[in-house]
Design a protein around this motif. Structure first.
Motif, PDB file in Angstrom:
ATOM      1  N   ALA A  79       1.008  -1.184   0.365  1.00 59.15           N
ATOM      2  CA  ALA A  79       0.247  -0.148  -0.256  1.00 59.15           C
ATOM      3  C   ALA A  79       0.542   1.273   0.376  1.00 59.15           C
ATOM      4  N   PHE A  80       1.952   1.590   1.430  1.00 58.72           N
ATOM      5  CA  PHE A  80       3.002   2.464   0.782  1.00 58.72           C
ATOM      6  C   PHE A  80       3.357   2.494  -0.698  1.00 58.72           C
ATOM      7  N   ARG A  81       3.399   1.608  -1.205  1.00 60.21           N
ATOM      8  CA  ARG A  81       3.737   2.128  -2.762  1.00 60.21           C
ATOM      9  C   ARG A  81       2.396   2.649  -3.429  1.00 60.21           C
ATOM     10  N   ARG A  82       1.845   2.089  -3.630  1.00 59.64           N
ATOM     11  CA  ARG A  82       0.858   2.095  -4.156  1.00 59.64           C
ATOM     12  C   ARG A  82       0.683   3.825  -3.979  1.00 59.64           C
ATOM     13  N   THR A  83       0.718   4.246  -2.949  1.00 62.65           N
ATOM     14  CA  THR A  83       0.210   5.463  -2.213  1.00 62.65           C
ATOM     15  C   THR A  83       0.694   6.268  -2.713  1.00 62.65           C
ATOM     16  N   ALA A  84       2.069   6.554  -1.445  1.00 57.56           N
ATOM     17  CA  ALA A  84       3.186   7.278  -1.601  1.00 57.56           C
ATOM     18  C   ALA A  84       4.737   7.097  -1.997  1.00 57.56           C
ATOM     19  N   GLN A  85       3.935   6.112  -2.333  1.00 53.92           N
ATOM     20  CA  GLN A  85       6.293   5.808  -2.662  1.00 53.92           C
ATOM     21  C   GLN A  85       7.069   6.516  -2.125  1.00 53.92           C
ATOM     22  N   PRO A  86       7.433   6.575  -0.661  1.00 56.42           N
ATOM     23  CA  PRO A  86       8.183   6.948   0.029  1.00 56.42           C
ATOM     24  C   PRO A  86       9.782   5.515  -0.646  1.00 56.42           C
ATOM     25  N   PRO A  87      10.662   6.251  -1.212  1.00 58.28           N
ATOM     26  CA  PRO A  87      12.034   5.465  -1.362  1.00 58.28           C
ATOM     27  C   PRO A  87      12.766   5.053  -0.641  1.00 58.28           C
ATOM     28  N   HIS A  88      12.641   4.619   0.520  1.00 55.42           N
ATOM     29  CA  HIS A  88      13.179   3.632   1.529  1.00 55.42           C
ATOM     30  C   HIS A  88      11.683   3.280   3.221  1.00 55.42           C
ATOM     31  N   VAL A  89      11.970   2.602   3.717  1.00 55.65           N
ATOM     32  CA  VAL A  89      10.934   2.327   4.338  1.00 55.65           C
ATOM     33  C   VAL A  89      11.564   1.258   5.472  1.00 55.65           C
ATOM     34  N   VAL A  90      11.690   1.758   6.141  1.00 50.70           N
ATOM     35  CA  VAL A  90      11.790   1.272   7.633  1.00 50.70           C
ATOM     36  C   VAL A  90      11.261   0.308   8.606  1.00 50.70           C
ATOM     37  N   LEU A  91      10.808  -1.324   8.297  1.00 49.66           N
ATOM     38  CA  LEU A  91      10.275  -1.850   8.928  1.00 49.66           C
ATOM     39  C   LEU A  91      10.906  -2.477  10.170  1.00 49.66           C
ATOM     40  N   ALA A  92      10.544  -2.142  11.582  1.00 45.00           N
ATOM     41  CA  ALA A  92      10.607  -1.636  12.946  1.00 45.00           C
ATOM     42  C   ALA A  92       9.460  -2.996  13.422  1.00 45.00           C
ATOM     43  N   LEU A  93      10.644  -3.888  13.920  1.00 42.65           N
ATOM     44  CA  LEU A  93       9.705  -5.522  14.596  1.00 42.65           C
ATOM     45  C   LEU A  93       9.865  -5.374  15.526  1.00 42.65           C
ATOM     46  N   SER A  94       8.768  -6.023  16.626  1.00 43.89           N
ATOM     47  CA  SER A  94       8.952  -5.991  17.831  1.00 43.89           C
ATOM     48  C   SER A  94       9.497  -7.910  18.612  1.00 43.89           C
ATOM     49  N   GLY A  95       9.078  -7.874  19.812  1.00 41.83           N
ATOM     50  CA  GLY A  95      10.168  -8.647  19.730  1.00 41.83           C
ATOM     51  C   GLY A  95       9.222  -9.823  20.091  1.00 41.83           C
ATOM     52  N   GLU A  96       7.960 -10.006  20.124  1.00 44.23           N
ATOM     53  CA  GLU A  96       7.693 -10.931  20.104  1.00 44.23           C
ATOM     54  C   GLU A  96       6.839 -11.857  18.771  1.00 44.23           C
ATOM     55  N   LEU A  97       8.163 -11.786  17.564  1.00 45.99           N
ATOM     56  CA  LEU A  97       8.210 -12.044  16.595  1.00 45.99           C
ATOM     57  C   LEU A  97      10.037 -13.072  16.120  1.00 45.99           C
ATOM     58  N   ASP A  98       9.505 -13.718  15.252  1.00 44.07           N
ATOM     59  CA  ASP A  98      11.133 -14.897  15.087  1.00 44.07           C
ATOM     60  C   ASP A  98      11.376 -14.041  13.735  1.00 44.07           C
ATOM     61  N   VAL A  99      12.298 -13.004  13.498  1.00 41.84           N
ATOM     62  CA  VAL A  99      12.297 -12.399  12.366  1.00 41.84           C
ATOM     63  C   VAL A  99      12.973 -13.785  10.941  1.00 41.84           C
TER      64      VAL A  99
END
Length: 245
Positions: A79-99
């Protein structure tokens, strides 16, 4: 439309994760941050809370949804790419996830769905490490937690196993400053992290009096070739050897 860069970051504490996010955003001020946390329930899918910060991205994208975290995060990223088209996205994951297993599922192509790698180039995965918390977790071998691994909960893991898996998941490690700069345990934590993941680039928090690296390595802000293949190989290694304590 050119591809955006996707950085995935996490930490062994919220402050360590925040350190990585702040460091990347200072180096890439046009980046959009998608911070995701997962609130697991006794049964069924968890609640996935997302908070979006950055210019040109509608704040309506910050919301909570019950469902598969992989599906929800992929939909957000597309959705980010379809709308705002940012050049760089930082996906910050929480500690409940096995990365590692989560990322394998996130990048895996789906039949009848747009592939993430049609829109993004993967940057190195960067982990923030609080050295005091890291050493404390490595000394704890009581089974205590299950992480969401991209399809379901993982088997029960000790804090020591979780600490090892977090370090092994990073292509880059940013070590948070120790409260007392003269405390030699900070060097011990860095040595243990390097032992667990010798191929990772280790960076000290620039706020430390004598950092080994003063600036964020340029490689952290560049596409990483063959990232998915590396992720799959790392996941297999972590599954087989991610035992600590």
């Amino acid at each position: 439309m050119s591809k955006a860069l996707l950085s995935v970051v996490f930490g062994n504490t919220p402050a360590a994760r925040g350190l990585v996010v702040d460091t990347l955003v200072r180096a890439a001020p046009r980046a959009v941050v998608l911070a995701a946390s997962v609130h697991c329930r006794d049964s069924g899918y968890p609640v996935v809370q997302r908070l979006v910060t950055g210019s040109r991205v509608p704040q309506s994208m910050s919301r909570a949804t019950t469902g598969d975290p992989v599906v929800i995060l992929r939909q957000d990223l597309l959705a980010f790419r379809r709308t705002a088209q940012p050049p760089h996205v930082v996906l910050a994951l929480s500690g409940e996830l096995d990365v590692l297993p989560l990322l394998v599922e996130l990048w895996r192509p789906r039949i009848g769905a747009s592939a993430l790698d049609d829109h993004y180039d993967p940057a190195p995965v960067v982990a923030g490490i609080d050295p005091a918390a890291f050493l404390a977790d490595l000394s704890c071998v009581h089974r205590a937690a299950r992480l969401w691994d991209g399809g379901d909960h993982s088997r029960a893991l000790t804090p020591a196993e979780i600490a090892a898996r977090r370090v092994e998941a990073g292509d880059g490690l940013i070590m948070q400053a120790w409260p007392n700069p003269a405390d030699r345990r900070a060097d011990g934590a860095a040595a243990l992290a390097h032992h667990l993941n010798p191929s990772a680039t280790l960076v000290n928090d620039p706020r430390q009096p004598a950092p080994k690296v003063e600036l964020l390595p340029p490689s952290f802000l560049r596409p990483m070739p063959d990232a998915l293949e590396e992720c799959v190989r790392s996941r297999g290694a972590a599954t087989g050897s991610g035992q600590a304590g």
